[in-house]
Design a protein around this motif. Sequence first.
Motif: not given
Length: 236
Positions: A155-174, A192-196
């Motif tokens: 996971p090092e280097g991944l922006n998990l917050v940004q991934l969640l932003d995209v999922i939240e905005a786009e997953m429903k209509g994908a 994997e990430f309790p903080e998220h």
Amino acid sequence: MAGTTVASTSAPDKSLLETTVAGLMAELAALEEPRAREVNEKHGDDHGVNLSNLRAVAKRLKTQQDLSRELWDTGDTAARLLALLICRPKAFERAELDSMLREARTPKVQDWLVNYVVKKSPHSEDLRVAWFSDPDPVVASAGWALTSERVVKRPEGLNLVQLLDVIEAEMKGAPDRLQWAMNHCLAQIGIEFPEHRARALDIGERLEVLKDYPTPPNCTSPFAPAWINEMVRRKG
């Protein structure tokens, strides 16, 4: 004549004959089961070979990169699945893997290509980035599948917050395959990430993607909140 070596006239090894593309195609055709094809076609896969039988053929053949390429070039789904089982993943160039994904016509071929070949390739990360936002939803789903792999393993280097932003905005209509891959990523982040985890659970609850997906007894639902909670419970 004394001292003369006589060439062997014994019949050729049957296993060698069977490694021709024509021989293997005939073998795969003989393994076709109408019921298996009926079930597979409901999932978009146009073949009727039991996968245990296919793996048995692959086990006999072992790794044969040239033969793998020839089988892939037939365009036949069962032959391509066999090709992916006997190939050498690190032998493919980046452009070759990209072309293979784009010409893979069926979900099972696409899944095996990503999971059995691309994930083991030195080009995996480069392709993940290239595919992630591809306009073709099937190609993009491969990028998301590789991202889920990284969420769990590197996971090092991944922006998990940004991934969640995209999922939240786009997953429903994908589209279905892309939606499935994004949902998988959502679940892995929550697991994997309790903080998220709270946000991942909230996104899943609000979007309700795969909430009513038919799940057999003793299997974990792909609905992200159920999936996350069950896997966290198992981890203790």
